[in-house]
Design a protein around this motif. Structure first.
Motif, PDB file in Angstrom:
ATOM      1  N   PHE A  80       4.312  43.391   6.716  1.00  9.98           N
ATOM      2  CA  PHE A  80       5.407  43.597   7.665  1.00  9.98           C
ATOM      3  C   PHE A  80       4.757  43.724   9.037  1.00  9.98           C
ATOM      4  CE2 PHE A  80       9.810  45.804   7.075  1.00  9.98           C
ATOM      5  CZ  PHE A  80      10.360  45.033   8.078  1.00  9.98           C
ATOM      6  N   HIS A 137       5.835  45.011  12.903  1.00  9.59           N
ATOM      7  CA  HIS A 137       6.772  45.509  13.902  1.00  9.59           C
ATOM      8  C   HIS A 137       6.095  45.361  15.250  1.00  9.59           C
ATOM      9  CE1 HIS A 137       9.260  47.185  10.739  1.00  9.59           C
ATOM     10  NE2 HIS A 137      10.120  47.643  11.627  1.00  9.59           N
ATOM     11  N   GLU A 190       9.000  52.965  17.636  1.00 10.34           N
ATOM     12  CA  GLU A 190       9.949  51.890  17.977  1.00 10.34           C
ATOM     13  C   GLU A 190      11.343  52.443  18.306  1.00 10.34           C
ATOM     14  OE1 GLU A 190       8.735  52.523  15.010  1.00 10.34           O
ATOM     15  OE2 GLU A 190      10.384  52.567  13.580  1.00 10.34           O
ATOM     16  N   TRP A 191      11.501  53.758  18.143  1.00  6.54           N
ATOM     17  CA  TRP A 191      12.782  54.404  18.471  1.00  6.54           C
ATOM     18  C   TRP A 191      12.738  55.117  19.818  1.00  6.54           C
ATOM     19  CZ3 TRP A 191      17.686  55.079  16.155  1.00  6.54           C
ATOM     20  CH2 TRP A 191      17.878  54.366  14.959  1.00  6.54           C
ATOM     21  N   HIS A 206      14.104  43.809  17.222  1.00  4.50           N
ATOM     22  CA  HIS A 206      14.341  45.144  16.640  1.00  4.50           C
ATOM     23  C   HIS A 206      15.578  45.756  17.302  1.00  4.50           C
ATOM     24  CE1 HIS A 206      13.256  49.218  15.083  1.00  4.50           C
ATOM     25  NE2 HIS A 206      12.886  48.473  14.050  1.00  4.50           N
ATOM     26  N   HIS A 207      15.834  47.047  17.048  1.00  7.37           N
ATOM     27  CA  HIS A 207      17.068  47.665  17.562  1.00  7.37           C
ATOM     28  C   HIS A 207      17.195  47.561  19.087  1.00  7.37           C
ATOM     29  CE1 HIS A 207      17.009  49.037  13.538  1.00  7.37           C
ATOM     30  NE2 HIS A 207      16.523  50.246  13.723  1.00  7.37           N
ATOM     31  N   TYR A 262      12.612  39.345  10.228  1.00 12.19           N
ATOM     32  CA  TYR A 262      13.337  40.609  10.386  1.00 12.19           C
ATOM     33  C   TYR A 262      14.327  40.429  11.545  1.00 12.19           C
ATOM     34  CZ  TYR A 262      14.142  45.457  11.965  1.00 12.19           C
ATOM     35  OH  TYR A 262      14.718  46.636  12.361  1.00 12.19           O
ATOM     36  N   TRP A 287      15.299  39.208   6.873  1.00 14.45           N
ATOM     37  CA  TRP A 287      15.175  40.614   6.463  1.00 14.45           C
ATOM     38  C   TRP A 287      16.050  41.418   7.435  1.00 14.45           C
ATOM     39  CZ3 TRP A 287      14.050  45.712   6.912  1.00 14.45           C
ATOM     40  CH2 TRP A 287      13.505  46.376   5.805  1.00 14.45           C
ATOM     41  N   ASP A 332      18.339  44.453   9.083  1.00 16.84           N
ATOM     42  CA  ASP A 332      18.188  45.892   9.283  1.00 16.84           C
ATOM     43  C   ASP A 332      19.267  46.336  10.269  1.00 16.84           C
ATOM     44  OD1 ASP A 332      17.044  48.353   8.911  1.00 16.84           O
ATOM     45  OD2 ASP A 332      15.290  47.981  10.165  1.00 16.84           O
ATOM     46  N   TRP A 340      23.934  49.884   9.306  1.00 10.78           N
ATOM     47  CA  TRP A 340      24.584  51.091   8.783  1.00 10.78           C
ATOM     48  C   TRP A 340      25.745  51.585   9.643  1.00 10.78           C
ATOM     49  CZ3 TRP A 340      19.162  51.029   9.759  1.00 10.78           C
ATOM     50  CH2 TRP A 340      18.786  51.507  11.018  1.00 10.78           C
ATOM     51  N   ARG A 398      20.438  44.571   2.356  1.00 13.22           N
ATOM     52  CA  ARG A 398      20.850  45.325   3.547  1.00 13.22           C
ATOM     53  C   ARG A 398      21.888  44.591   4.386  1.00 13.22           C
ATOM     54  NH1 ARG A 398      16.101  48.982   6.301  1.00 13.22           N
ATOM     55  NH2 ARG A 398      15.076  49.471   4.343  1.00 13.22           N
ATOM     56  N   GLU A 417      12.583  52.012   1.118  1.00 12.45           N
ATOM     57  CA  GLU A 417      11.835  52.138   2.364  1.00 12.45           C
ATOM     58  C   GLU A 417      11.026  53.426   2.329  1.00 12.45           C
ATOM     59  OE1 GLU A 417      13.861  51.264   6.065  1.00 12.45           O
ATOM     60  OE2 GLU A 417      12.949  53.011   6.978  1.00 12.45           O
ATOM     61  N   VAL A 461       9.096  48.603   1.324  1.00  9.31           N
ATOM     62  CA  VAL A 461       8.355  48.458   2.577  1.00  9.31           C
ATOM     63  C   VAL A 461       7.727  49.810   2.913  1.00  9.31           C
ATOM     64  CG1 VAL A 461       9.650  46.499   3.478  1.00  9.31           C
ATOM     65  CG2 VAL A 461      10.497  48.810   3.932  1.00  9.31           C
ATOM     66  N   TRP A 492       6.459  52.552  12.562  1.00 14.38           N
ATOM     67  CA  TRP A 492       6.503  51.107  12.302  1.00 14.38           C
ATOM     68  C   TRP A 492       5.898  50.359  13.482  1.00 14.38           C
ATOM     69  CZ3 TRP A 492       8.147  49.611   7.465  1.00 14.38           C
ATOM     70  CH2 TRP A 492       8.841  50.567   6.726  1.00 14.38           C
TER      71      TRP A 492
HETATM   72  O1  FHN Z   1      15.160  52.032  12.112  1.00 15.74           O
HETATM   73  C1  FHN Z   1      14.387  51.082  11.450  1.00 15.74           C
HETATM   74  C2  FHN Z   1      12.921  51.370  11.562  1.00 15.74           C
HETATM   75  O2  FHN Z   1      12.544  51.403  12.905  1.00 15.74           O
HETATM   76  C3  FHN Z   1      12.152  50.300  10.820  1.00 15.74           C
HETATM   77  O3  FHN Z   1      12.403  49.028  11.382  1.00 15.74           O
HETATM   78  C4  FHN Z   1      12.577  50.272   9.382  1.00 15.74           C
HETATM   79  C5  FHN Z   1      11.884  49.232   8.541  1.00 15.74           C
HETATM   80  O4  FHN Z   1      12.424  49.200   7.271  1.00 15.74           O
HETATM   81  N1  FHN Z   1      14.005  50.031   9.271  1.00 15.74           N
HETATM   82  C6  FHN Z   1      14.863  50.925  10.030  1.00 15.74           C
HETATM   83  C7  FHN Z   1      15.171  52.144   9.282  1.00 15.74           C
HETATM   84  O5  FHN Z   1      15.693  51.863   8.044  1.00 15.74           O
END
Ligand code: FHN
Length: 441
Positions: free
Chosen positions: A34, A36, A57-58, A105-106, A148, A197, A199, A202, A232, A258, A276, A284
């Motif tokens: 993986f 990130h 990463e947050w 990513h987010h 991802y 992949w 993510d 939720w 997911r 996870e 993962v 990450w």
């Molecule tokens: O919030 C993300 C986190 O930063 C990371 O990417 C993971 C990887 O599985 N997925 C999220 C949390 O489930």
């Protein structure tokens, strides 16, 4: 067979695992990497001289960091030392057979020059696409690439966690079009990719529109038949994720593992699955100062082997630095894993649950569809004797230790039980023993 009790239009569309060649390939690879990588690698867990132990990463979501400051980071993203061939060579030497890269990513920053966003690599000082060269290099090294993609997008003006009024709903619809466009764009630009992949699925806005995620999954399959996508992505029309309201898995494999692993084969319900894992507890993206426990080569190997012994894939995460290089700890870890995999990887690839009674010394892995079963020994008992209990009507016809390719003579204990006596009770890494067995009448 169990009867479904709830009528669902957007529940599972398939009972049991996929049986096609693309899925069989994914299943046989067993070990993935993986990655990130994104803007979060610049602050690296630090802001204004202070280090935070939350996931790097947050950082944009932490109260200490102003969003405006984070959203300017792209102006500094310039990975001058990025060498995709080196990345791929390291992954290959580690033994990874597939790789999953954060396209977005987010935070919403795209590693490819998406025509649907201004917040991409094209706007950074680097300017050039990062994904294309990476995918090429990995593919040339014989490694499959999966993408991802975070649904949550902190940068997009139309993203809403929940839709509270008509204006939100209109934004939500625009956002869905944007997601669809970006995903189609990725497939069109990078036709060799094997899967998505997903993510960040939720939030209520996503969970409450099971029809959309269902149609999206089918749309992506129609653009790129064979694509592998985990559980997911979708929700059913009642908002159930991963498993629909009848308890059936949605998507091609269970994607909920996870930073944790199932304990026994019963926990995976016969489904394909993937775990993962981070190297430290929960980082990450690149964090300059790892705090707390950092996993060792042997710990990672045990997680990999355990996953395969329970019919799963195992994916180890790396968080490269903003300049495009890997921290020393990750380089050493990859090299250490690779050293063991060079000799013993044969027990991992195409490995499956063996159906033998588990023993305390470690894990059995069956080479899928064959009579070859590997013992991967993590705990040698003080006696040095490893108990092997074969299923009824099975004969042991050969025992070989992979290290040194040494033939061993098992001692028959009684019934279907044997001892394998190890000369050396202290080893620095897990010992692998190949058992040849034969099914009788
Ligand atoms: O919030 C993300 C986190 O930063 C990371 O990417 C993971 C990887 O599985 N997925 C999220 C949390 O489930």
């Amino acid at each position: 067979p169990r009867q479904d009790t709830i009528a669902l239009k957007h529940g599972a569309h398939r009972i049991g695992n996929r049986t096609d060649a693309d899925m069989a390939r994914w299943r046989s690879l067993r070990f993935g990497q993986f990655i990130h990588w994104g803007l979060y690698a610049i602050p690296a867990g630090e802001w204004n001289g202070k280090t935070y132990n939350g996931a790097a990463e947050w950082i944009r979501s932490w109260k200490e960091m102003p969003h405006e400051a984070y959203d300017q980071l792209y102006k500094q993203f310039n990975p001058v030392n990025f060498n995709p061939q080196q990345w791929a060579a390291q992954a290959k030497a580690m033994g990874a057979k597939y790789m999953i890269i954060t396209t977005k990513h987010h935070d919403g920053f795209c590693l490819w020059p998406s025509k649907y966003s201004k917040y991409t690599i094209a706007a950074s000082p680097w300017k050039k696409d990062l994904l294309g060269p990476m995918i090429d290099a990995y593919n040339k090294a014989g490694i499959d690439v999966h993408l991802y993609f975070s649904i949550i997008d902190w940068n997009h003006p139309d993203y809403r966690a929940s839709l509270k009024n008509a204006a939100d709903s209109a934004a939500g619809k625009r956002f869905q079009v944007f997601v669809k466009n970006q995903l189609a764009e990725l497939l069109q630009r990078y036709p060799t990719v094997k899967g998505f992949w997903f993510d960040g699925t939720w939030d209520d806005s996503w969970k409450n529109d099971g029809a959309f995620s269902d149609e999206l999954e089918q749309y992506l399959q129609s653009l790129h038949p064979g694509l592998v996508m985990g559980s997911r992505l979708r929700a059913d029309e009642k908002g159930a994720r991963h498993f629909d309201s009848n308890g059936r898995l949605m998507g091609d494999y269970e994607q909920g593992w996870e930073r944790k692993l199932p304990a026994t084969i019963a926990d995976v319900h016969g489904n394909d699955w993937e775990a993962v894992m981070t190297v430290p507890e929960n980082q990450w993206g690149y964090h300059a100062k790892w705090m707390g426990h950092v996993k060792t080569v042997n710990e990672i190997l045990e997680m990999l082997v355990k996953s395969v012994s329970l019919n799963g894939n195992f994916v180890l995460n790396f968080g490269p630095k903003a300049d495009g290089t890997y921290r020393t700890e990750e380089q050493q870890l990859a090299a250490g894993i690779g050293e063991w995999m060079k000799v013993n990887g044969v027990a991992v690839y195409d490995g499956a649950y063996a159906g033998f009674e588990k023993q305390d010394w470690g894990y059995y892995i069956r080479k899928a569809g064959t009579d070859s079963v590997y013992m991967v020994v993590f705990n040698i008992p003080v006696s040095g004797s490893l108990r092997v209990k074969l299923p009824a009507r099975t004969a042991l016809t050969g025992v070989t230790m992979l290290q040194g390719n040494t033939a061993l003579t098992p001692e028959w204990v009684g019934r279907n039980e044997y001892f394998i006596h190890l000369q050396n009770r202290q080893t620095a890494s897990p010992v692998v023993i190949l058992l040849k067995t034969e099914k009788g009448e």
